[in-house]
Design a protein around this motif. Structure first.
Motif, PDB file in Angstrom:
ATOM      1  N   ILE A   1     -42.826  36.486  -0.989  1.00  0.00           N
ATOM      2  CA  ILE A   1     -44.070  35.996  -1.767  1.00  0.00           C
ATOM      3  C   ILE A   1     -43.892  34.326  -1.764  1.00  0.00           C
ATOM      4  O   ILE A   1     -44.956  33.890  -1.824  1.00  0.00           O
ATOM      5  N   HIS A   2     -42.805  33.954  -1.720  1.00  0.00           N
ATOM      6  CA  HIS A   2     -42.506  32.598  -1.672  1.00  0.00           C
ATOM      7  C   HIS A   2     -43.047  31.658  -0.613  1.00  0.00           C
ATOM      8  O   HIS A   2     -43.176  30.427  -0.617  1.00  0.00           O
ATOM      9  N   LYS A   3     -43.386  32.392   0.454  1.00  0.00           N
ATOM     10  CA  LYS A   3     -44.045  31.961   1.528  1.00  0.00           C
ATOM     11  C   LYS A   3     -45.412  31.672   1.571  1.00  0.00           C
ATOM     12  O   LYS A   3     -45.916  30.972   2.342  1.00  0.00           O
ATOM     13  N   VAL A   4     -45.999  32.095   0.714  1.00  0.00           N
ATOM     14  CA  VAL A   4     -47.297  32.134   0.292  1.00  0.00           C
ATOM     15  C   VAL A   4     -47.769  30.812  -0.165  1.00  0.00           C
ATOM     16  O   VAL A   4     -47.314  30.419  -1.318  1.00  0.00           O
ATOM     17  N   PRO A   5     -48.600  30.064   0.114  1.00  0.00           N
ATOM     18  CA  PRO A   5     -49.068  28.778  -0.458  1.00  0.00           C
ATOM     19  C   PRO A   5     -49.532  28.908  -1.912  1.00  0.00           C
ATOM     20  O   PRO A   5     -50.268  29.724  -1.840  1.00  0.00           O
ATOM     21  N   LYS A   6     -49.055  28.145  -2.902  1.00  0.00           N
ATOM     22  CA  LYS A   6     -49.743  28.151  -4.345  1.00  0.00           C
ATOM     23  C   LYS A   6     -49.292  29.813  -4.872  1.00  0.00           C
ATOM     24  O   LYS A   6     -50.163  30.141  -5.565  1.00  0.00           O
ATOM     25  N   TRP A   7     -48.239  30.282  -4.462  1.00  0.00           N
ATOM     26  CA  TRP A   7     -47.969  31.817  -4.951  1.00  0.00           C
ATOM     27  C   TRP A   7     -47.940  31.845  -6.466  1.00  0.00           C
ATOM     28  O   TRP A   7     -48.183  32.962  -6.904  1.00  0.00           O
ATOM     29  N   THR A   8     -47.770  30.753  -7.064  1.00  0.00           N
ATOM     30  CA  THR A   8     -47.430  31.024  -8.385  1.00  0.00           C
ATOM     31  C   THR A   8     -48.729  31.044  -9.086  1.00  0.00           C
ATOM     32  O   THR A   8     -48.916  31.477 -10.435  1.00  0.00           O
ATOM     33  N   ARG A   9     -49.710  30.631  -8.566  1.00  0.00           N
ATOM     34  CA  ARG A   9     -51.078  30.549  -9.290  1.00  0.00           C
ATOM     35  C   ARG A   9     -51.988  31.756  -8.860  1.00  0.00           C
ATOM     36  O   ARG A   9     -53.051  31.923  -9.269  1.00  0.00           O
ATOM     37  N   LEU A  10     -51.547  32.543  -7.899  1.00  0.00           N
ATOM     38  CA  LEU A  10     -52.514  33.777  -7.267  1.00  0.00           C
ATOM     39  C   LEU A  10     -52.114  34.869  -7.751  1.00  0.00           C
ATOM     40  O   LEU A  10     -50.931  35.278  -8.097  1.00  0.00           O
ATOM     41  N   THR A  11     -53.137  35.888  -7.826  1.00  0.00           N
ATOM     42  CA  THR A  11     -52.636  37.084  -8.214  1.00  0.00           C
ATOM     43  C   THR A  11     -52.437  37.862  -6.969  1.00  0.00           C
ATOM     44  O   THR A  11     -53.431  38.380  -6.197  1.00  0.00           O
ATOM     45  N   LEU A  12     -51.145  38.464  -6.699  1.00  0.00           N
ATOM     46  CA  LEU A  12     -50.835  39.089  -5.511  1.00  0.00           C
ATOM     47  C   LEU A  12     -50.235  40.407  -5.828  1.00  0.00           C
ATOM     48  O   LEU A  12     -49.085  40.779  -5.435  1.00  0.00           O
ATOM     49  N   ARG A  13     -50.648  41.271  -6.879  1.00  0.00           N
ATOM     50  CA  ARG A  13     -50.333  42.319  -7.240  1.00  0.00           C
ATOM     51  C   ARG A  13     -50.401  43.477  -6.324  1.00  0.00           C
ATOM     52  O   ARG A  13     -49.955  44.609  -6.348  1.00  0.00           O
ATOM     53  N   VAL A  14     -51.800  43.462  -5.554  1.00  0.00           N
ATOM     54  CA  VAL A  14     -52.171  44.724  -4.956  1.00  0.00           C
ATOM     55  C   VAL A  14     -52.129  44.450  -3.462  1.00  0.00           C
ATOM     56  O   VAL A  14     -52.576  43.414  -2.803  1.00  0.00           O
ATOM     57  N   ASN A  15     -51.542  45.254  -2.522  1.00  0.00           N
ATOM     58  CA  ASN A  15     -51.468  45.390  -1.298  1.00  0.00           C
ATOM     59  C   ASN A  15     -52.239  46.635  -0.462  1.00  0.00           C
ATOM     60  O   ASN A  15     -52.505  47.655  -1.145  1.00  0.00           O
ATOM     61  N   PRO A  16     -52.479  46.518   0.650  1.00  0.00           N
ATOM     62  CA  PRO A  16     -53.152  47.485   1.486  1.00  0.00           C
ATOM     63  C   PRO A  16     -52.252  48.939   1.270  1.00  0.00           C
ATOM     64  O   PRO A  16     -50.972  48.943   1.383  1.00  0.00           O
ATOM     65  N   LYS A  17     -52.908  49.875   1.162  1.00  0.00           N
ATOM     66  CA  LYS A  17     -52.381  51.246   1.173  1.00  0.00           C
ATOM     67  C   LYS A  17     -51.325  51.759   2.579  1.00  0.00           C
ATOM     68  O   LYS A  17     -51.870  50.795   3.607  1.00  0.00           O
ATOM     69  N   GLY A  18     -50.293  51.901   2.339  1.00  0.00           N
ATOM     70  CA  GLY A  18     -49.347  52.178   3.450  1.00  0.00           C
ATOM     71  C   GLY A  18     -48.317  51.167   3.651  1.00  0.00           C
ATOM     72  O   GLY A  18     -47.629  51.337   4.890  1.00  0.00           O
ATOM     73  N   PHE A  19     -48.385  49.964   3.374  1.00  0.00           N
ATOM     74  CA  PHE A  19     -47.873  48.883   3.583  1.00  0.00           C
ATOM     75  C   PHE A  19     -47.226  48.424   2.374  1.00  0.00           C
ATOM     76  O   PHE A  19     -46.681  47.302   2.197  1.00  0.00           O
TER      77      PHE A  19
END
Length: 101
Positions: free
Chosen positions: A83-101
């Motif tokens: 998650i720390h490789k995503v730019p501006k990861w502290t400000r984004l909502t990254l809670r949901v991922n595609p099913k099966g991954f």
């Protein structure tokens, strides 16, 4: 492009391979604070579309560690990256991922 090394006067980005224990704890605390804000807004009686979408997201204690610390990436090996490789990861909502991954 030429390599950007410090010796050649370029910028050398040193991103760690994995999150440290401290950064993981800070990420969990950040998720808990967001959950508290969503719960406070829900308890106040305000109704809006953004609140409805926020209530559909999983809470911090409901998330797998895999979803807390990694995100889906179609270009990465294994389709996951830290998650720390995503730019501006502290400000984004990254809670949901595609099913099966």
């Amino acid at each position: 492009m030429f390599p950007t090394s410090v010796n050649l006067g370029g910028l050398l980005w040193k991103t760690p391979w994995k999150l440290s224990i401290t950064r993981k704890a800070n990420a969990r605390a950040r998720l808990k604070k967001v959950d508290a804000v969503i719960e406070t807004v829900r308890a106040s009686g305000v109704q809006c579309g953004a609140l409805e979408r926020a209530l559909q997201l999983p809470k911090e204690h409901e998330m797998d560690p895999k979803d807390k610390y990694t995100v889906f990436s179609p270009t990465s090996r294994g389709y996951r990256k830290g998650i720390h490789k995503v730019p501006k990861w502290t400000r984004l909502t990254l809670r949901v991922n595609p099913k099966g991954f």
